[in-house]
Design a protein around this motif. Structure first.
Motif, PDB file in Angstrom:
ATOM      1  N   VAL A  67     -91.303  84.270  36.574  1.00  0.00           N
ATOM      2  CA  VAL A  67     -90.267  85.301  36.505  1.00  0.00           C
ATOM      3  C   VAL A  67     -89.100  84.891  35.614  1.00  0.00           C
ATOM      4  O   VAL A  67     -88.227  85.708  35.337  1.00  0.00           O
ATOM      5  CB  VAL A  67     -89.739  85.668  37.911  1.00  0.00           C
ATOM      6  CG1 VAL A  67     -90.859  86.230  38.763  1.00  0.00           C
ATOM      7  CG2 VAL A  67     -89.096  84.473  38.591  1.00  0.00           C
ATOM      8  N   ALA A  68     -89.076  83.658  35.148  1.00  0.00           N
ATOM      9  CA  ALA A  68     -87.965  83.192  34.302  1.00  0.00           C
ATOM     10  C   ALA A  68     -88.245  83.535  32.846  1.00  0.00           C
ATOM     11  O   ALA A  68     -88.247  82.679  31.966  1.00  0.00           O
ATOM     12  CB  ALA A  68     -87.771  81.688  34.478  1.00  0.00           C
ATOM     13  N   ARG A  69     -88.483  84.802  32.621  1.00  0.00           N
ATOM     14  CA  ARG A  69     -88.706  85.314  31.258  1.00  0.00           C
ATOM     15  C   ARG A  69     -87.964  86.639  31.154  1.00  0.00           C
ATOM     16  O   ARG A  69     -87.791  87.356  32.155  1.00  0.00           O
ATOM     17  CB  ARG A  69     -90.197  85.485  30.980  1.00  0.00           C
ATOM     18  CG  ARG A  69     -90.942  86.201  32.089  1.00  0.00           C
ATOM     19  CD  ARG A  69     -92.443  86.269  31.837  1.00  0.00           C
ATOM     20  NE  ARG A  69     -93.149  86.613  33.055  1.00  0.00           N
ATOM     21  CZ  ARG A  69     -94.115  87.531  33.130  1.00  0.00           C
ATOM     22  NH1 ARG A  69     -94.484  88.194  32.050  1.00  0.00           N
ATOM     23  NH2 ARG A  69     -94.714  87.766  34.275  1.00  0.00           N
ATOM     24  N   PRO A  70     -87.508  86.996  29.974  1.00  0.00           N
ATOM     25  CA  PRO A  70     -86.580  88.133  29.883  1.00  0.00           C
ATOM     26  C   PRO A  70     -87.255  89.499  29.961  1.00  0.00           C
ATOM     27  O   PRO A  70     -88.231  89.773  29.265  1.00  0.00           O
ATOM     28  CB  PRO A  70     -85.920  87.930  28.517  1.00  0.00           C
ATOM     29  CG  PRO A  70     -86.889  87.111  27.736  1.00  0.00           C
ATOM     30  CD  PRO A  70     -87.596  86.244  28.719  1.00  0.00           C
ATOM     31  N   HIS A  71     -86.711  90.347  30.840  1.00  0.00           N
ATOM     32  CA  HIS A  71     -86.975  91.775  30.757  1.00  0.00           C
ATOM     33  C   HIS A  71     -86.294  92.304  29.500  1.00  0.00           C
ATOM     34  O   HIS A  71     -85.339  91.703  28.993  1.00  0.00           O
ATOM     35  CB  HIS A  71     -86.412  92.496  31.973  1.00  0.00           C
ATOM     36  CG  HIS A  71     -87.009  92.064  33.280  1.00  0.00           C
ATOM     37  ND1 HIS A  71     -88.269  92.421  33.685  1.00  0.00           N
ATOM     38  CD2 HIS A  71     -86.501  91.298  34.284  1.00  0.00           C
ATOM     39  CE1 HIS A  71     -88.518  91.912  34.881  1.00  0.00           C
ATOM     40  NE2 HIS A  71     -87.464  91.211  35.267  1.00  0.00           N
ATOM     41  N   LEU A  72     -86.748  93.475  29.048  1.00  0.00           N
ATOM     42  CA  LEU A  72     -86.122  94.035  27.854  1.00  0.00           C
ATOM     43  C   LEU A  72     -84.779  94.690  28.184  1.00  0.00           C
ATOM     44  O   LEU A  72     -83.794  94.501  27.463  1.00  0.00           O
ATOM     45  CB  LEU A  72     -87.063  95.049  27.204  1.00  0.00           C
ATOM     46  CG  LEU A  72     -86.960  95.229  25.691  1.00  0.00           C
ATOM     47  CD1 LEU A  72     -87.049  93.909  24.971  1.00  0.00           C
ATOM     48  CD2 LEU A  72     -88.066  96.159  25.199  1.00  0.00           C
ATOM     49  N   ALA A  73     -84.712  95.442  29.281  1.00  0.00           N
ATOM     50  CA  ALA A  73     -83.456  96.099  29.658  1.00  0.00           C
ATOM     51  C   ALA A  73     -83.405  96.268  31.167  1.00  0.00           C
ATOM     52  O   ALA A  73     -84.405  96.635  31.790  1.00  0.00           O
ATOM     53  CB  ALA A  73     -83.320  97.457  28.976  1.00  0.00           C
TER      54      ALA A  73
END
Length: 551
Positions: A171-177
């Motif tokens: 889960v330590a990865r970026p969502h876009l918005a």
């Protein structure tokens, strides 16, 4: 000094200049501050952004947004160029305008991202663009917001599926918005692509308008499209979504939501519901294609409720599923009893109207997905599933004007199944079901009018199986049978069922097989059963007194 004398062009001169086509030469910034607050334009290049696809422009873009917000709002412009950024916070009254040749490009380095300040950690909160407790946020323009999420691909997902250990999820990865507790949110015309995680998360927001948004999100696992949670007054229109995971997830207590005039395609589900109290939702005029999971997936457990939801005018082409509704308030094996038990879940008053679907028997590989699609055995030869567990019943379900062509291929072994697991988890956990068209268990108040099931290849399963269904009216039902199959329909321990104007489209051995001593009050009235060698058969304790055959 008067405001006119402060301005290099007086109001009269401005009008004259506009008539001469010279207004563009009069900069807005030259007007008095008191007159242009909230209307200024902020070009990120003026704040130091390079847009060369290499330089990290996070600080420059954030500075432009902060200045715009400080001046009571306005428009922050992303001009032509590739502006590499990490985490950026959007703020109240700010319009982010992405020019047609402009692109916000997510950095490929994890250290350039942070959790959004104030964003809850559920499903991760590392993000590229976010807003929290903000009013009147807008993202618009014909440009792109590109997360570069392929650089974060590890082959590992967030482990939120059955049997997954969420503590070990990625889960330590970026969502876009992410938008959290925002009001008056508008997103229109922008292209969102290549997120490392979900594309757009809308959490506990009110008055949301998504219009003309295009999403292509298939470079990583858990690549959702729209993920909407416990929001109200949400309107989604004219959008095109191609993604890897849930295309339009509606989790939690969403209310007053409309989705219309959109197209969707995904590996998993299009419209997914679960948890919370969802009500007053209308989904219409959508085209769903190349979807190899379950188009409409609803899972309700203890303390949750879904009611007053309408699906209408949907075209589904090359899909599996296509509809799975599960109600199960029991605990999974091994789970400890809760300290404060919640009430049983509720599924009530759902309508499906005007659906045309072509259902394939097995999922397919997406050409634009860089990793392999893996399919579970329970994802093959799927059907419409209404599944209540134990003493819980789905109530008030209506199907009107439905025409589905299934891929077929069901076997005699699958048709003979009487041991469908007493659970309602993910649709594939039930395994291949003993019906090719609809399997309904524990449903009360079921209405079916003008429903037609066909198969592209022979199938030895019944077209429809009712298991503990009560108070059902089936009018104008038509289905293809198979002379080598046991029956076209199968009812088990069901009661108060009225079948009128039914049609057997192809030769069948038996129209209806009734099983179990609990059947009663079944009436068959009129229709054309001439292609069935026998109208009714009885087995496993069922008696002829349970069925009345009229006309």
């Amino acid at each position: 000094m008067s405001s006119q004398s402060e301005n290099p062009l007086s109001r009269r001169a401005l009008v004259t200049a506009a008539g001469a086509g010279l207004l563009a030469q009069a900069p807005l910034a030259s007007q008095p501050t008191s007159e242009i607050l909230g209307a200024r334009t902020y070009n990120v290049r003026d704040f130091g952004a390079k847009g060369d696809g290499q330089t990290l422009d996070t600080s420059a873009v954030q500075s432009a947004i902060d200045a715009c917000n400080k001046d009571k709002g306005g428009t922050v412009v992303i001009p032509a160029g590739d502006f590499v950024v990490g985490t950026v916070e959007l703020k109240s009254n700010v319009t982010l305008h992405v020019s047609p040749a402009g692109r916000l490009l997510g950095s490929g380095k994890p250290e350039h991202y942070t959790a959004g300040k104030g964003v809850p950690p559920g499903n991760g909160n590392v993000v590229l663009l976010y807003a929290v407790d903000a009013d009147n946020v807008t993202i618009e323009g014909r440009g792109a917001i590109d997360g570069h999420g392929d650089l974060f691909y590890t082959g590992k997902g967030d482990n939120t599926g059955p049997g997954g250990n969420r503590a070990e999820g990625y889960v330590a990865r970026p969502h876009l918005a992410i938008f959290y507790r925002c009001r008056n949110l508008l997103v229109r015309d922008v292209f969102f692509t290549r997120s490392a995680y979900h594309c757009m998360r809308i959490l506990e927001c009110r008055y949301v308008h998504l219009d003309g948004v295009r999403i292509h999100n298939r470079v990583n696992l858990n690549n959702d499209g729209f993920h909407i949670n416990s929001s109200q007054y949400v309107n989604i229109a004219n959008c095109n979504v191609m993604c890897q995971d849930d295309a339009c997830a509606l989790f939690g207590s969403n209310k007053f939501v409309t989705v219309t005039n959109c197209t969707f395609s995904t590996r998993w589900s299009i419209f997914r519901f679960g948890n919370g109290e969802a009500e007053n939702i209308a989904i219409s005029n959508c085209v769903i294609y190349d979807t190899y999971g379950c188009v409409i997936k609803i899972r309700i457990g203890s303390g949750a409720r879904i009611e007053n939801v309408a699906f209408s005018n949907l075209v589904m082409n090359n899909v599996t599923g296509p509809i799975s509704i599960g109600l199960d308030s029991s605990r999974r094996p091994g789970q400890p009893p809760p300290a404060n038990p919640r009430p049983n879940g509720i599924v009530r008053n759902l309508t499906f109207n005007g659906i045309r679907a072509t259902v394939v028997s097995e999922g397919r590989q997406f050409a634009d997905m860089p990793f392999k699609n893996n399919f579970r055995p329970g994802e093959t030869r799927t059907c419409i599933t209404l599944n209540g567990v134990g003493g819980e019943f789905l109530e008030g379900i209506t199907f009107q004007d439905i025409h589905v062509t299934y891929g077929g291929g069901g076997t005699a072994e699958e048709a003979a199944r009487r041991d469908v697991p007493t659970m309602a988890g993910e649709y594939f956990e039930l395994g291949t079901l003993p019906a090719y068209g609809m399997y309904a268990r524990n449903v009360r108040g079921l209405s079916m009018n003008n429903v037609r099931f066909e198969v592209a290849t022979p199938d030895l399963r019944p077209a429809m199986v009712f298991d503990h269904v009560e108070d059902a009216a089936v009018n104008g039902f038509s289905a293809q049978g198979n002379p080598n199959a046991e029956s076209l329909l199968r009812f088990s321990d069901s009661r108060d069922i009225l079948l009128t104007a039914a049609r057997v489209l192809t030769p069948s051995a038996v129209f209806l097989q009734v099983e179990g001593a609990g059947n009663q009050g079944i009436a068959i009235d009129g229709g054309d059963l001439s292609k069935a060698a026998k109208p009714v058969a009885f087995a496993h304790g069922a008696t002829s007194q349970s069925v009345k055959l009229r006309g």
